[in-house]
Motif scaffolding. Structure first.
Motif, PDB file in Angstrom:
ATOM      1  N   ILE A   1       0.492  -1.260  -0.150  1.00  0.00           N
ATOM      2  CA  ILE A   1      -0.047  -0.207  -0.302  1.00  0.00           C
ATOM      3  C   ILE A   1       0.595   0.939  -0.464  1.00  0.00           C
ATOM      4  O   ILE A   1       0.503   2.412  -0.538  1.00  0.00           O
ATOM      5  N   PHE A   2       1.861   1.278   0.518  1.00  0.00           N
ATOM      6  CA  PHE A   2       2.422   1.862   0.070  1.00  0.00           C
ATOM      7  C   PHE A   2       3.969   1.745  -0.694  1.00  0.00           C
ATOM      8  O   PHE A   2       4.262   0.520  -0.434  1.00  0.00           O
ATOM      9  N   GLU A   3       4.874   2.630  -0.829  1.00  0.00           N
ATOM     10  CA  GLU A   3       6.695   2.498  -2.182  1.00  0.00           C
ATOM     11  C   GLU A   3       7.046   3.624  -1.500  1.00  0.00           C
ATOM     12  O   GLU A   3       6.771   4.433  -1.400  1.00  0.00           O
ATOM     13  N   GLU A   4       8.152   3.676  -2.128  1.00  0.00           N
ATOM     14  CA  GLU A   4       8.691   4.514  -2.359  1.00  0.00           C
ATOM     15  C   GLU A   4       8.834   6.346  -2.831  1.00  0.00           C
ATOM     16  O   GLU A   4       8.405   5.497  -4.193  1.00  0.00           O
ATOM     17  N   THR A   5       8.692   7.165  -2.653  1.00  0.00           N
ATOM     18  CA  THR A   5       7.764   8.201  -3.807  1.00  0.00           C
ATOM     19  C   THR A   5       8.498   8.258  -4.585  1.00  0.00           C
ATOM     20  O   THR A   5       7.649   8.218  -5.308  1.00  0.00           O
ATOM     21  N   GLY A   6       9.504   8.507  -4.809  1.00  0.00           N
ATOM     22  CA  GLY A   6      10.216   8.157  -6.451  1.00  0.00           C
ATOM     23  C   GLY A   6       9.625   7.708  -7.736  1.00  0.00           C
ATOM     24  O   GLY A   6       9.134   7.889  -8.883  1.00  0.00           O
ATOM     25  N   LEU A   7       9.359   6.530  -7.188  1.00  0.00           N
ATOM     26  CA  LEU A   7       7.844   5.604  -7.915  1.00  0.00           C
ATOM     27  C   LEU A   7       6.667   6.284  -8.806  1.00  0.00           C
ATOM     28  O   LEU A   7       6.406   6.199  -9.579  1.00  0.00           O
ATOM     29  N   PHE A   8       6.293   7.098  -7.707  1.00  0.00           N
ATOM     30  CA  PHE A   8       5.452   7.265  -8.739  1.00  0.00           C
ATOM     31  C   PHE A   8       5.859   9.003  -9.027  1.00  0.00           C
ATOM     32  O   PHE A   8       4.946   9.489 -10.456  1.00  0.00           O
ATOM     33  N   SER A   9       6.501  10.033  -8.616  1.00  0.00           N
ATOM     34  CA  SER A   9       6.969  10.813  -9.085  1.00  0.00           C
ATOM     35  C   SER A   9       7.094  10.788 -10.021  1.00  0.00           C
ATOM     36  O   SER A   9       7.500  11.202 -11.588  1.00  0.00           O
TER      37      SER A   9
ATOM     38  N   GLY B   1      14.706   7.851   6.633  1.00  0.00           N
ATOM     39  CA  GLY B   1      15.197   9.024   5.441  1.00  0.00           C
ATOM     40  C   GLY B   1      14.596   8.798   4.306  1.00  0.00           C
ATOM     41  O   GLY B   1      14.881   9.694   3.945  1.00  0.00           O
ATOM     42  N   THR B   2      14.476   7.872   3.996  1.00  0.00           N
ATOM     43  CA  THR B   2      14.036   7.660   2.905  1.00  0.00           C
ATOM     44  C   THR B   2      12.335   7.633   2.708  1.00  0.00           C
ATOM     45  O   THR B   2      11.465   8.618   3.553  1.00  0.00           O
ATOM     46  N   SER B   3      12.245   8.754   1.503  1.00  0.00           N
ATOM     47  CA  SER B   3      10.372   9.502   1.430  1.00  0.00           C
ATOM     48  C   SER B   3       9.274   8.014   0.665  1.00  0.00           C
ATOM     49  O   SER B   3      10.408   7.408  -0.112  1.00  0.00           O
ATOM     50  N   LEU B   4       8.817   8.073   1.740  1.00  0.00           N
ATOM     51  CA  LEU B   4       7.819   7.096   1.564  1.00  0.00           C
ATOM     52  C   LEU B   4       6.275   7.791   1.077  1.00  0.00           C
ATOM     53  O   LEU B   4       5.681   9.060   1.488  1.00  0.00           O
ATOM     54  N   THR B   5       5.573   7.414   0.036  1.00  0.00           N
ATOM     55  CA  THR B   5       4.088   7.603  -0.151  1.00  0.00           C
ATOM     56  C   THR B   5       2.938   6.793  -0.321  1.00  0.00           C
ATOM     57  O   THR B   5       3.540   5.606  -0.117  1.00  0.00           O
ATOM     58  N   LEU B   6       1.867   6.654   0.502  1.00  0.00           N
ATOM     59  CA  LEU B   6       0.942   6.072   0.300  1.00  0.00           C
ATOM     60  C   LEU B   6       0.511   6.069  -1.343  1.00  0.00           C
ATOM     61  O   LEU B   6      -0.248   7.185  -2.293  1.00  0.00           O
ATOM     62  N   ARG B   7      -0.107   5.204  -2.034  1.00  0.00           N
ATOM     63  CA  ARG B   7      -0.440   4.904  -2.866  1.00  0.00           C
ATOM     64  C   ARG B   7      -0.876   6.176  -3.759  1.00  0.00           C
ATOM     65  O   ARG B   7      -2.488   5.631  -3.441  1.00  0.00           O
ATOM     66  N   PRO B   8      -0.972   6.697  -4.852  1.00  0.00           N
ATOM     67  CA  PRO B   8      -2.268   7.905  -5.496  1.00  0.00           C
ATOM     68  C   PRO B   8      -3.157   7.107  -6.386  1.00  0.00           C
ATOM     69  O   PRO B   8      -3.735   6.894  -6.945  1.00  0.00           O
ATOM     70  N   GLU B   9      -1.789   5.348  -7.003  1.00  0.00           N
ATOM     71  CA  GLU B   9      -2.870   4.631  -7.796  1.00  0.00           C
ATOM     72  C   GLU B   9      -2.122   3.444  -7.963  1.00  0.00           C
ATOM     73  O   GLU B   9      -0.838   3.725  -7.335  1.00  0.00           O
ATOM     74  N   LEU B  10      -2.544   2.569  -8.578  1.00  0.00           N
ATOM     75  CA  LEU B  10      -1.801   1.730  -8.763  1.00  0.00           C
ATOM     76  C   LEU B  10      -1.239   0.728  -9.718  1.00  0.00           C
ATOM     77  O   LEU B  10      -0.388   0.171  -9.765  1.00  0.00           O
ATOM     78  N   THR B  11      -1.001   1.794 -11.250  1.00  0.00           N
ATOM     79  CA  THR B  11      -0.537   1.041 -12.242  1.00  0.00           C
ATOM     80  C   THR B  11       1.274   1.019 -12.103  1.00  0.00           C
ATOM     81  O   THR B  11       1.882   0.133 -12.593  1.00  0.00           O
TER      82      THR B  11
END
Length: 421
Positions: free
Chosen positions: A44-52, A74-84
């Motif tokens: 449900i969460f990933e490294e932020t860079g994946l989405f940007s 220190g790594t930036s994590l993000t709750l997934r905003p989409e799934l592709t």
RNA sequence: GUGGGUGUAGCUCAGUUGGUUAGAGCACCUGGUUGUGGCCCAGGAGGUCGUGGGUUCAAAUCCCAUCACUCACCCCA
């Protein structure tokens, strides 16, 4: 002390609604499996860079809607905003493309975007979707759209839904078109809204998406993307149209359909519903032939869609699909503390035979228990009191007909098995 | 982030130009029936009137602020 409430834009799915979710989920699984698609579940969460990197730095999703935080290391994590993006990441990481040239995947789960909630839009919401990796051919596009079509139709939503279809071309075409569009717009730039002016720099195609009357008027004579298609773009779209016609799937070509994620190429589409209010996109998707490469995989074409489950359920809400499944088959009425061991034992026997059985853990009066039995929707009640216990018997009551008789405790499971045959 | 609408019992909602102890329907509990549900009858429980402040002899009612929900803009599923 303040009551703790759910977070704005999130929802509890209560028992009275959860069966609707289950029904939708089972339709999705069914249709997908009939097309040979298998489920994939990613974190449900990933490294932020994946989405940007995949969705696009300048998109609304990445620039202002993500739930992002810094982990302790220190790594930036993000709750997934989409799934592709997550699915593509997983596809690359596990070298799914190496296992077979075509990968057919579907998913469902929660997503998170920090937007202002409104009808059909929440901060935690749920999507299901499909992705097909490996084919750049239009028949793959047609199959993906057919899956969407099947699901919509199983959900009874086809009548109120239209399929908008467009191609935004592949790389070279879009560059040429982007320049042409910018050339056309730049003399009028000062007449555009602030957001459109921003888009002029970041993503000029999105300006076509505007709803402002004045801007639409201005864009009336703007160059058309279709005039910039390469031959490949052109035949791809034409073939897709043919395939859809062959499957009797109606569509509308809409050259203003652009979509907000950066990774799309060629085919983009959207199913819009008339039952939804302002947020009327039930399902949207498109081809993303460059995305796998962008995220570090070997160049692999792909196409997929995502659909909003809450939006589906809103649209399905005004149809009456009876929830006939009773919650309880048998209500076990126990009148004496001494009967509890027998109650628990016989209940389990019945459950082993497939019946839904509940009893009253409150030791309430018989009257209360029968009232509760009635309310539970149970068809039958079993009554175990002092007299029954003395005879190794049990009372059997048909709550619908109001009839009652006494049977031997040893015969209970047989009795019910025969009843249902 | 911006704008509109709405906040009274678990739910749906009444509540008079500001005036005694804030109501109804549904749901819930008990009884009418010593061990028999639904229907009916009688009774009961359940409310910081979103919150805080102000005006007033008096506020659910008027004013201000704030919060929540909701719809829309924006954007998207």
């Amino acid at each position: 002390m303040n009551q703790i409430r759910n977070i704005k834009g999130t929802h509890d799915i209560l028992p009275e609604n959860s069966h609707k979710w289950q029904e939708l989920e089972s339709i999705v699984k069914n249709v997908c499996s009939r097309f040979g698609y298998q489920e994939i579940r990613t974190p449900i969460f990933e490294e932020t860079g994946l989405f940007s990197r995949s969705v696009g730095e300048e998109t609304d999703i990445v620039s202002k809607e993500m739930y992002t935080w810094e982990d302790r290391d220190g790594t930036s994590l993000t709750l997934r905003p989409e799934l592709t993006a997550s699915v593509v990441r997983s596809f690359i990481q596990h070298n799914l493309g190496g296992q077979s040239p075509i990968q057919r995947l579907f998913y469902m789960g929660p997503l998170f975007r920090r937007e202002r909630p409104q009808k059909g839009r929440q901060r935690q919401f749920h999507q299901f979707g499909v992705e097909a990796f490996g084919s750049a051919n239009p028949e793959q596009d047609a199959e993906i759209i057919a899956i969407a079509w099947h699901i919509l139709s199983q959900c009874g939503l086809i009548e109120n839904t239209v399929l908008n279809l467009n191609s935004i071309g592949s790389g070279e075409c879009r560059n040429a078109y982007r320049n042409a569009l910018k050339d056309y717009i730049s003399p009028h730039l000062d007449q555009l809204s602030e957001t459109s002016q921003k888009r002029f720099i970041n993503n000029p195609l999105r300006i076509l998406d505007t709803k402002s009357e004045r801007e639409l008027d201005l864009l009336k004579d703007a160059p058309k993307i279709s005039n910039y298609y390469t031959e490949d773009d052109d035949t791809h779209l034409e073939s897709l149209k043919n395939f859809l016609e062959a499957m009797n799937i109606p569509f509308t070509i809409n050259h203003r359909l652009v979509r907000g994620l950066d990774y799309y190429t060629k085919t983009v589409f959207e199913f819009n519903s008339s039952q939804l209010g302002a947020q009327d996109a039930m399902l949207g998707g498109g081809r993303y032939d460059g995305l796998v490469e962008v995220l570090g995989g070997r160049p692999t074409p792909g196409i997929g869609f995502a659909a909003g489950m809450e939006r589906f359920l809103i649209a399905m809400d005004d149809q009456d699909r009876g929830n006939n499944d009773p919650i309880v088959d048998i209500y076990f009425v126990c009148l004496d503390e001494k009967g509890l061991p027998r109650t628990l034992q016989l209940s389990n026997e019945l459950r082993n035979n497939g019946f839904k059985v509940i009893f009253d853990p409150l030791r309430r009066s018989m009257k209360s228990q029968l009232r509760d039995a009635n309310r539970s929707g149970a068809r039958f009640a079993l009554i175990l009191g002092e007299t029954e216990m003395n005879d190794n018997a049990i009372g059997f009551k048909d709550l619908k007909q109001g009839t009652q008789k006494t049977i031997a405790q040893s015969e209970v499971t047989n009795f019910f098995d025969n009843l249902t045959n």
